[in-house]
Scaffold this motif. Structure first.
Motif, PDB file in Angstrom:
ATOM      1  N   VAL A 270      39.079  56.978  52.522  1.00 30.93           N
ATOM      2  CA  VAL A 270      39.401  55.818  51.701  1.00 30.93           C
ATOM      3  C   VAL A 270      40.099  54.741  52.538  1.00 30.93           C
ATOM      4  N   ASP A 271      39.783  53.479  52.233  1.00 27.89           N
ATOM      5  CA  ASP A 271      40.444  52.346  52.888  1.00 27.89           C
ATOM      6  C   ASP A 271      41.515  51.716  52.013  1.00 27.89           C
ATOM      7  N   THR A 272      41.453  51.944  50.715  1.00 28.97           N
ATOM      8  CA  THR A 272      42.369  51.369  49.712  1.00 28.97           C
ATOM      9  C   THR A 272      42.252  49.853  49.601  1.00 28.97           C
ATOM     10  N   TYR A 273      41.121  49.287  50.021  1.00 28.75           N
ATOM     11  CA  TYR A 273      40.929  47.847  49.807  1.00 28.75           C
ATOM     12  C   TYR A 273      40.857  47.521  48.319  1.00 28.75           C
ATOM     13  N   SER A 274      40.509  48.520  47.488  1.00 28.51           N
ATOM     14  CA  SER A 274      40.346  48.290  46.053  1.00 28.51           C
ATOM     15  C   SER A 274      41.633  48.441  45.265  1.00 28.51           C
ATOM     16  N   THR A 275      42.719  48.872  45.899  1.00 29.45           N
ATOM     17  CA  THR A 275      43.948  49.151  45.153  1.00 29.45           C
ATOM     18  C   THR A 275      44.452  47.945  44.363  1.00 29.45           C
ATOM     19  N   PRO A 276      44.502  46.732  44.924  1.00 34.27           N
ATOM     20  CA  PRO A 276      44.952  45.599  44.101  1.00 34.27           C
ATOM     21  C   PRO A 276      44.077  45.365  42.873  1.00 34.27           C
ATOM     22  N   THR A 277      42.758  45.520  43.032  1.00 32.19           N
ATOM     23  CA  THR A 277      41.852  45.350  41.892  1.00 32.19           C
ATOM     24  C   THR A 277      42.120  46.399  40.827  1.00 32.19           C
ATOM     25  N   LEU A 278      42.260  47.646  41.242  1.00 29.66           N
ATOM     26  CA  LEU A 278      42.510  48.718  40.284  1.00 29.66           C
ATOM     27  C   LEU A 278      43.855  48.546  39.592  1.00 29.66           C
ATOM     28  N   LEU A 279      44.858  48.064  40.315  1.00 30.18           N
ATOM     29  CA  LEU A 279      46.162  47.808  39.693  1.00 30.18           C
ATOM     30  C   LEU A 279      46.062  46.712  38.637  1.00 30.18           C
ATOM     31  N   ARG A 280      45.273  45.671  38.910  1.00 32.36           N
ATOM     32  CA  ARG A 280      45.085  44.611  37.908  1.00 32.36           C
ATOM     33  C   ARG A 280      44.384  45.167  36.673  1.00 32.36           C
ATOM     34  N   MET A 281      43.391  46.004  36.884  1.00 33.86           N
ATOM     35  CA  MET A 281      42.692  46.610  35.749  1.00 33.86           C
ATOM     36  C   MET A 281      43.622  47.507  34.944  1.00 33.86           C
ATOM     37  N   LEU A 282      44.464  48.261  35.641  1.00 30.30           N
ATOM     38  CA  LEU A 282      45.424  49.123  34.957  1.00 30.30           C
ATOM     39  C   LEU A 282      46.388  48.288  34.124  1.00 30.30           C
ATOM     40  N   ALA A 283      46.920  47.226  34.715  1.00 22.98           N
ATOM     41  CA  ALA A 283      47.879  46.371  34.016  1.00 22.98           C
ATOM     42  C   ALA A 283      47.251  45.705  32.792  1.00 22.98           C
TER      43      ALA A 283
END
Length: 346
Positions: free
Chosen positions: A291-304
């Motif tokens: 995993v690179d975690t490039y998607s973490t900000p996107t997933l955090l926005r979706m979670l919020a």
């Protein structure tokens, strides 16, 4: 402080170790408030990651509170609530500049609980803190955010995105553990026509059904026959391997259609046979990945925004000082029904 220490294959201990200190100007010291155990930690204890030396504090996922920052840290200050990512990024090397943080050349990548002491402790030193932590969204529960430290970005990037899941696809996920269930969850974002879960444990298949799988393949059932019937004999568009053993990888290569994708997510400790005698002419794409975690900000926005349901992943909860018990429960999911465990500072 107390920490979970790896003492060689099959040996671990929750014991006293020195508290971490700032070693580089870009470090932060984070008080661990919520932490979990990963299947990768079990692979480490099984001897599948031989470069990890005895004495290493395990763990690479946490939510916590910043206690101290080095003079070069610009975006954090003591008291901030942060997600500690499983991947550390220097932010400057060739790979980091293209979002491939897992391949960081500047001292990052997967280092927590691997090459440096990790998060299964009361405190953790986080290198490159500006680019290796993420603010906890207001109102988000620690346990939900914790699922975005590893399993959600891993399944999304290495499974769903590498597998090129598209609307209308038939997607088969082999292995309904935490990573496989996260792959089902994130594959559903692309509206596949069918989500197929393959596992030997009825409890995990029940979890897969709750998370969106509409076809379940359990013990004694033939996955190849069931997928063939579902696809007029063609095979799955995408087969995601989420176990990490030769048999499940080889099964995925038999389940996929000509021109389809096999996305390997599982951590393998033994060689798997690549049957090119049957694959070479079928235009199959096989991908692997850390995993690179490039998607973490996107997933955090979706979670919020309430667009990502992750509250069903945590099945067992413990105090931080119950780490040994949590490992025992997580290590025997067939008996305990464990998916993910969460340990909280008390």
């Amino acid at each position: 402080m107390k920490a979970l220490v790896y003492d060689g294959p099959g040996r671990r201990a929750w014991r006293d170790v020195p508290e971490p200190t700032l070693e580089q100007d870009s470090d932060a010291i984070v008080r661990v408030d919520t932490v979990t155990i990963c299947g990768t930690d079990l692979h480490i204890l099984g001897g599948d990651v031989p470069e990890i030396e005895p004495g290493r504090v395990l763990g690479h996922e946490a939510v916590g509170t910043v206690e101290q920052v080095g003079p070069a840290v610009r975006t954090l200050q003591p008291g901030d609530r942060v997600l500690v990512s499983c991947i550390t990024a220097c932010g400057r090397c060739r790979f980091c500049r293209t979002g491939a943080f897992g391949q960081c050349l500047g001292g990052g990548g997967w280092i927590l609980g691997h090459l440096v002491d990790g998060t299964q402790a009361e405190y953790v030193r986080v290198p490159f803190a500006d680019t290796s932590t993420y603010p906890v969204p207001n109102g988000a529960a620690d346990e939900a955010v914790l699922m975005l430290a590893d399993i959600l970005p891993t399944s999304y990037e290495v499974g769903v995105r590498n597998g090129r899941v598209s609307p209308g696809d038939v997607v088969v996920v082999v292995g309904a553990g935490p990573i496989g269930l996260a792959a089902l969850t994130t594959a559903a974002l692309f509206s596949p026509s069918h989500l197929v879960a393959v596992d030997l444990a009825p409890t995990r298949l029940d979890a897969a059904k709750r998370l969106g799988a509409d076809v379940l393949v359990g013990p004694g059932e033939d996955a190849e026959t069931m997928v063939a019937e579902l696809t007029d004999g063609l095979g799955a568009d995408v087969a995601i391997e989420a176990v990490g053993v030769p048999a499940t990888f080889e099964l995925c290569t038999r389940l996929v259609r000509p021109g389809g994708h096999v996305a390997n997510v599982g951590v393998h400790g033994k060689p798997a046979t690549l049957h090119l005698e049957s694959l070479w002419s079928r235009n199959v794409t096989i991908t692997t990945g850390l995993v690179d975690t490039y998607s973490t900000p996107t997933l955090l926005r979706m979670l919020a925004a309430g667009r990502l349901e992750v509250d069903r992943f945590v099945t067992h909860r413990f105090g931080l000082d119950e780490m040994e018990q949590a490992y025992d429960v997580f290590s025997h999911p067939q008996e305990t029904g464990a998916l993910k465990v969460a340990l909280h500072r008390t």
